[in-house]
Structure formats: structure tokens, C-alpha cells
Design a protein around this motif. Structure first.
Motif, PDB file in Angstrom:
ATOM      1  N   ALA A  81       0.812  -1.216   0.000  1.00 34.06           N
ATOM      2  CA  ALA A  81       0.000   0.000   0.000  1.00 34.06           C
ATOM      3  C   ALA A  81       0.848   1.269   0.000  1.00 34.06           C
ATOM      4  CB  ALA A  81      -0.922  -0.001   1.217  1.00 34.06           C
ATOM      5  N   THR A 131      -6.848   2.705  -5.567  1.00 30.86           N
ATOM      6  CA  THR A 131      -7.656   2.945  -4.363  1.00 30.86           C
ATOM      7  C   THR A 131      -7.906   1.665  -3.580  1.00 30.86           C
ATOM      8  OG1 THR A 131      -9.685   2.755  -5.664  1.00 30.86           O
ATOM      9  CG2 THR A 131      -8.797   4.964  -5.308  1.00 30.86           C
ATOM     10  N   ARG A 132      -8.012   0.536  -4.275  1.00 29.28           N
ATOM     11  CA  ARG A 132      -8.210  -0.741  -3.564  1.00 29.28           C
ATOM     12  C   ARG A 132      -6.982  -1.107  -2.745  1.00 29.28           C
ATOM     13  NH1 ARG A 132     -10.289  -3.945  -8.635  1.00 29.28           N
ATOM     14  NH2 ARG A 132      -9.215  -2.213  -9.565  1.00 29.28           N
ATOM     15  N   GLN A 192      -4.839   1.047  -1.546  1.00 28.62           N
ATOM     16  CA  GLN A 192      -4.812   1.989  -0.426  1.00 28.62           C
ATOM     17  C   GLN A 192      -5.808   1.580   0.662  1.00 28.62           C
ATOM     18  OE1 GLN A 192      -5.455   5.813  -2.203  1.00 28.62           O
ATOM     19  NE2 GLN A 192      -3.380   5.933  -3.011  1.00 28.62           N
ATOM     20  N   MET A 193      -6.977   1.098   0.268  1.00 29.26           N
ATOM     21  CA  MET A 193      -7.955   0.628   1.260  1.00 29.26           C
ATOM     22  C   MET A 193      -7.437  -0.598   1.997  1.00 29.26           C
ATOM     23  SD  MET A 193     -10.233   2.838   1.280  1.00 29.26           S
ATOM     24  CE  MET A 193     -11.429   2.072   2.325  1.00 29.26           C
ATOM     25  N   GLY A 245      -4.331  -1.147   2.632  1.00 34.73           N
ATOM     26  CA  GLY A 245      -3.362  -0.584   3.574  1.00 34.73           C
ATOM     27  C   GLY A 245      -4.034   0.021   4.788  1.00 34.73           C
ATOM     28  N   ILE A 246      -5.146   0.711   4.576  1.00 31.55           N
ATOM     29  CA  ILE A 246      -5.880   1.315   5.696  1.00 31.55           C
ATOM     30  C   ILE A 246      -6.438   0.234   6.608  1.00 31.55           C
ATOM     31  CG2 ILE A 246      -7.948   2.636   6.281  1.00 31.55           C
ATOM     32  CD1 ILE A 246      -7.359   4.340   3.767  1.00 31.55           C
ATOM     33  N   ASP A 265      -4.331  10.681   4.432  1.00 34.33           N
ATOM     34  CA  ASP A 265      -5.479   9.863   4.037  1.00 34.33           C
ATOM     35  C   ASP A 265      -5.158   8.377   4.017  1.00 34.33           C
ATOM     36  OD1 ASP A 265      -6.911  12.178   3.765  1.00 34.33           O
ATOM     37  OD2 ASP A 265      -6.606  12.311   1.596  1.00 34.33           O
ATOM     38  N   HIS A 266      -4.080   8.007   3.389  1.00 36.79           N
ATOM     39  CA  HIS A 266      -3.736   6.586   3.307  1.00 36.79           C
ATOM     40  C   HIS A 266      -2.332   6.286   3.809  1.00 36.79           C
ATOM     41  CE1 HIS A 266      -1.853   8.091  -0.349  1.00 36.79           C
ATOM     42  NE2 HIS A 266      -1.068   7.036  -0.300  1.00 36.79           N
ATOM     43  N   PRO A 314      -2.131   4.932   7.905  1.00 37.04           N
ATOM     44  CA  PRO A 314      -2.479   3.518   8.116  1.00 37.04           C
ATOM     45  C   PRO A 314      -1.517   2.552   7.426  1.00 37.04           C
ATOM     46  CG  PRO A 314      -4.424   4.766   7.549  1.00 37.04           C
ATOM     47  CD  PRO A 314      -3.257   5.669   7.338  1.00 37.04           C
ATOM     48  N   SER A 315      -1.023   2.910   6.263  1.00 35.94           N
ATOM     49  CA  SER A 315      -0.076   2.032   5.580  1.00 35.94           C
ATOM     50  C   SER A 315       1.241   1.950   6.345  1.00 35.94           C
ATOM     51  CB  SER A 315       0.183   2.524   4.164  1.00 35.94           C
ATOM     52  OG  SER A 315      -1.006   2.555   3.431  1.00 35.94           O
TER      53      SER A 315
END
Length: 143
Positions: A23, A31-32, A34-35, A37-38, A108-109, A112-113
Motif C-alpha cells: 500500500a 484505491t483498492r 490503499q484501502m 493498507g488502511i 489519508d492513506h 495507516p499504511s
């Protein structure tokens, strides 16, 4: 520690590290990814954090109760129990908080990553290296 739990903690740590690295990379931003990774960062923080806390508390209590441990073994064990937590806090400050303060759009991402990568790395360190050393210290004292 039970072998199944230890293997599960190791697997979660490795997956968290791999998915966090996936991520964080910028080769193909998606975006998937990144999600993932979140989700990995948030869930990994809870799962690996709770596992690390229970593992460390168990080792510290066992060391304090054991009458056969020498002072050097006891101090090494307590240092090994505290070291991953301190390393985790310093890593979060250095690699997550400081970059986001310098560039708020990364929040934003990126956080969490980075949490997923830090959790995976510290989890691998704790559940592969520290747990084995602590088990050897405690087993040596009991025999």
C-alpha cells in the motif's frame, strides 16, 4: 506460549508487513490497494498490539514470579519486553507523524499504511526474536 497462537501472531505480522509495503509503494497507486493498507494498518494495530501486550505482560509477570532467575537474566528479559514497545513508539513518530505534519495530504492513506508496516516489522521482531529469547531464558531458569 501456545504454538498455534505464536504461529498466528507471526502470520498476521508478516501479512501486515507485506500488505503495508504494497500500500505504501507508489509504482501503481490504486484505491483498492490503499484501502487494503488502511484496513491492514487499523486492524493490525489492534490485533498485533493486543497480542504484544498480552505476551509482554505474561513474560514480565513470569519473570517477576520466578525465584530461579538471576538478576542479569531478569533485567535482560524485562529490557526485551519493553524494547519492542519503545521501538514501536519511536517508529510511529519518525515515519508516520513527522511526514504527515510536513505534508497533511499524506494523512489519508499514508498513516495507516505506515502503521501496517511498523506493526508488521515490530510484530516479526517480537514474535520471532524476542519470544524465542524470552522462552529460552525462562526455560533455562526452570530447569
Amino acid at each position: 506460549m501456545e504454538i498455534r497462537k505464536l504461529r498466528a501472531y507471526r502470520v498476521v505480522s508478516v501479512l501486515s508487513l507485506i500488505l503495508g509495503l504494497l500500500a505504501i509503494q507508489g509504482f501503481f497507486p490504486d484505491t483498492r490497494v490503499q484501502m487494503i493498507g488502511i484496513v491492514t494498518g487499523v486492524i493490525g494495530t489492534f490485533l498485533i498490539g493486543l497480542a504484544a501486550i498480552t505476551t509482554q505482560v505474561r513474560f514480565v509477570l513470569t519473570q517477576l514470579r520466578s525465584k530461579q532467575l538471576k538478576l542479569s537474566s531478569r533485567s535482560i528479559g524485562i529490557l526485551l519486553a519493553i524494547l519492542p514497545s519503545l521501538l514501536w513508539y519511536f517508529s510511529i513518530a519518525k515515519f508516520a507523524i513527522v511526514p504527515v505534519l510536513n505534508d497533511p495530504e499524506l494523512g489519508d492513506h499514508f498513516i495507516p499504511s505506515v502503521l501496517a508496516v511498523v506493526n508488521g516489522t515490530i510484530g516479526i521482531l517480537l514474535f520471532v526474536v524476542v519470544v524465542q529469547v524470552m522462552d529460552k531464558l525462562l526455560n533455562r531458569a526452570q530447569s
